[in-house]
Scaffold this motif. Structure first.
Motif, mmCIF file in Angstrom:
data_model
loop_
_atom_site.group_PDB
_atom_site.id
_atom_site.type_symbol
_atom_site.label_atom_id
_atom_site.label_comp_id
_atom_site.label_asym_id
_atom_site.label_seq_id
_atom_site.Cartn_x
_atom_site.Cartn_y
_atom_site.Cartn_z
ATOM 1 N N GLU A 16 0.809 -1.218 0.000
ATOM 2 C CA GLU A 16 0.000 0.000 0.000
ATOM 3 C C GLU A 16 0.843 1.270 0.000
ATOM 4 O O GLU A 16 0.456 2.278 -0.595
ATOM 5 C CB GLU A 16 -0.944 0.010 1.196
ATOM 6 N N THR A 17 1.996 1.221 0.653
ATOM 7 C CA THR A 17 2.864 2.402 0.682
ATOM 8 C C THR A 17 3.362 2.742 -0.716
ATOM 9 O O THR A 17 3.344 3.902 -1.138
ATOM 10 C CB THR A 17 4.059 2.166 1.626
ATOM 11 N N LEU A 18 3.795 1.727 -1.452
ATOM 12 C CA LEU A 18 4.278 1.947 -2.814
ATOM 13 C C LEU A 18 3.147 2.399 -3.739
ATOM 14 O O LEU A 18 3.337 3.276 -4.584
ATOM 15 C CB LEU A 18 4.912 0.674 -3.359
ATOM 16 N N ILE A 19 1.977 1.817 -3.550
ATOM 17 C CA ILE A 19 0.845 2.196 -4.396
ATOM 18 C C ILE A 19 0.432 3.637 -4.122
ATOM 19 O O ILE A 19 0.181 4.414 -5.043
ATOM 20 C CB ILE A 19 -0.335 1.227 -4.186
ATOM 21 N N ALA A 20 0.393 4.010 -2.835
ATOM 22 C CA ALA A 20 0.027 5.384 -2.480
ATOM 23 C C ALA A 20 1.028 6.383 -3.043
ATOM 24 O O ALA A 20 0.668 7.509 -3.401
ATOM 25 C CB ALA A 20 -0.068 5.519 -0.966
ATOM 26 N N ALA A 21 2.292 5.963 -3.121
ATOM 27 C CA ALA A 21 3.330 6.842 -3.659
ATOM 28 C C ALA A 21 3.353 6.853 -5.183
ATOM 29 O O ALA A 21 4.130 7.584 -5.795
ATOM 30 C CB ALA A 21 4.693 6.425 -3.123
ATOM 31 N N GLY A 22 2.512 6.024 -5.789
ATOM 32 C CA GLY A 22 2.484 5.946 -7.245
ATOM 33 C C GLY A 22 3.673 5.229 -7.846
ATOM 34 O O GLY A 22 3.982 5.410 -9.030
ATOM 35 N N ASP A 23 4.345 4.398 -7.030
ATOM 36 C CA ASP A 23 5.560 3.720 -7.495
ATOM 37 C C ASP A 23 5.198 2.422 -8.217
ATOM 38 O O ASP A 23 5.418 1.316 -7.723
ATOM 39 C CB ASP A 23 6.490 3.444 -6.311
ATOM 40 N N LYS A 24 4.670 2.593 -9.386
ATOM 41 C CA LYS A 24 4.246 1.450 -10.197
ATOM 42 C C LYS A 24 5.421 0.556 -10.556
ATOM 43 O O LYS A 24 5.295 -0.679 -10.575
ATOM 44 C CB LYS A 24 3.569 1.973 -11.461
ATOM 45 N N ASP A 25 6.581 1.147 -10.823
ATOM 46 C CA ASP A 25 7.753 0.370 -11.226
ATOM 47 C C ASP A 25 8.160 -0.615 -10.138
ATOM 48 O O ASP A 25 8.483 -1.772 -10.421
ATOM 49 C CB ASP A 25 8.923 1.289 -11.564
ATOM 50 N N ALA A 26 8.138 -0.173 -8.866
ATOM 51 C CA ALA A 26 8.545 -1.049 -7.766
ATOM 52 C C ALA A 26 7.557 -2.187 -7.573
ATOM 53 O O ALA A 26 7.950 -3.339 -7.339
ATOM 54 C CB ALA A 26 8.676 -0.238 -6.479
ATOM 55 N N VAL A 27 6.272 -1.886 -7.678
ATOM 56 C CA VAL A 27 5.244 -2.922 -7.526
ATOM 57 C C VAL A 27 5.387 -3.970 -8.636
ATOM 58 O O VAL A 27 5.354 -5.169 -8.394
ATOM 59 C CB VAL A 27 3.841 -2.298 -7.537
ATOM 60 N N GLN A 28 5.583 -3.494 -9.853
ATOM 61 C CA GLN A 28 5.683 -4.430 -10.980
ATOM 62 C C GLN A 28 6.998 -5.183 -10.963
ATOM 63 O O GLN A 28 7.060 -6.313 -11.458
ATOM 64 C CB GLN A 28 5.469 -3.688 -12.281
ATOM 65 N N ALA A 29 8.046 -4.583 -10.405
ATOM 66 C CA ALA A 29 9.319 -5.310 -10.271
ATOM 67 C C ALA A 29 9.145 -6.512 -9.349
ATOM 68 O O ALA A 29 9.648 -7.607 -9.625
ATOM 69 C CB ALA A 29 10.413 -4.384 -9.763
ATOM 70 N N ALA A 30 8.432 -6.316 -8.233
ATOM 71 C CA ALA A 30 8.166 -7.426 -7.317
ATOM 72 C C ALA A 30 7.296 -8.485 -8.004
ATOM 73 O O ALA A 30 7.512 -9.685 -7.827
ATOM 74 C CB ALA A 30 7.480 -6.913 -6.061
ATOM 75 N N ALA A 31 6.333 -8.023 -8.799
ATOM 76 C CA ALA A 31 5.465 -8.958 -9.513
ATOM 77 C C ALA A 31 6.265 -9.797 -10.509
ATOM 78 O O ALA A 31 6.090 -11.019 -10.582
ATOM 79 C CB ALA A 31 4.359 -8.177 -10.233
#
Length: 206
Positions: free
Chosen positions: A185-200
């Motif tokens: 949720e912290t990454l999503i709230a920050a709009g850090d799409k790249d970090a979320v997708q990197a984990a995915a």
């Protein structure tokens, strides 16, 4: 006889567990993870208005959508009516099973110990969810359970992440559920799409 949906979950290997404090965050998480390659999602009922999101996602035939943290038969009915194809309870609530069966949904019931695994099987669970997996010994716990229950499909969740999911699969898990490491949720709230997708992508690669 195994549920006809089980092979699709086994093939998916990783089920993102979407547990967020707002509906919009959950919707964003699904969109970003889908772009990264995921097609299977567990939407937990702790998400506000979760059944609306389940209904929205279930309209897309390319997605396999289930409901998590389902506590009662009434909740199971509501989720299945919204289009959930699988129902997940973190503990063994036998009333959920006939509710899911009425709609042809796969049902996962939670367990930790051998006694609890037997109880879940006696309750006609299609999959036994091992939660929380990490605090009970991680992959070693799954391996020990598999030695006694070689034919039971286990889905460990709780502490599973891209860096250790391969160990869970090698220990005998049929597939795994990953929550906060994919739906941060912290990454999503920050709009850090790249970090979320990197984990995915790391989870999919593993």
């Amino acid at each position: 006889m195994s549920h006809p949906l089980l092979p699709r979950l086994v093939e998916a290997r990783v089920v993102p567990v979407v547990r967020t404090r707002t509906l919009e965050t959950a919707r964003t998480a699904v969109a970003w993870l889908r772009e990264a390659g995921f097609r299977t999602f567990e939407i937990t009922l702790t998400v506000p208005n979760a059944t609306a999101l389940i209904a929205e996602l279930a309209r897309d035939p390319a997605l396999l959508v289930g409901a998590g943290t389902v506590r009662t038969a009434a909740e199971a009915y509501a989720c299945c009516e919204a289009g959930a194809r699988f129902i997940v309870c973190p503990w063994n609530e036998p009333e959920i099973v006939p509710a899911g069966r009425r709609f042809g949904a796969l049902v996962m019931l939670g367990a930790l110990t051998p006694d609890e695994v037997v109880e879940a099987l006696e309750g006609f669970a299609d999959v036994v969810k091992i939660f929380p997996a990490a605090s009970m010994g991680g992959p070693a716990h799954i391996r020990a359970l598999r030695s006694v229950f070689p034919d039971v499909p286990f889905c460990p969740t709780g502490g599973v992440e891209p860096g250790n999911l391969r160990a869970y699969l090698d220990a005998g898990a049929a597939f795994v559920g990953i929550g906060g490491r994919l739906v941060d949720e912290t990454l999503i709230a920050a709009g850090d799409k790249d970090a979320v997708q990197a984990a995915a992508r790391a989870a999919l690669a593993a």
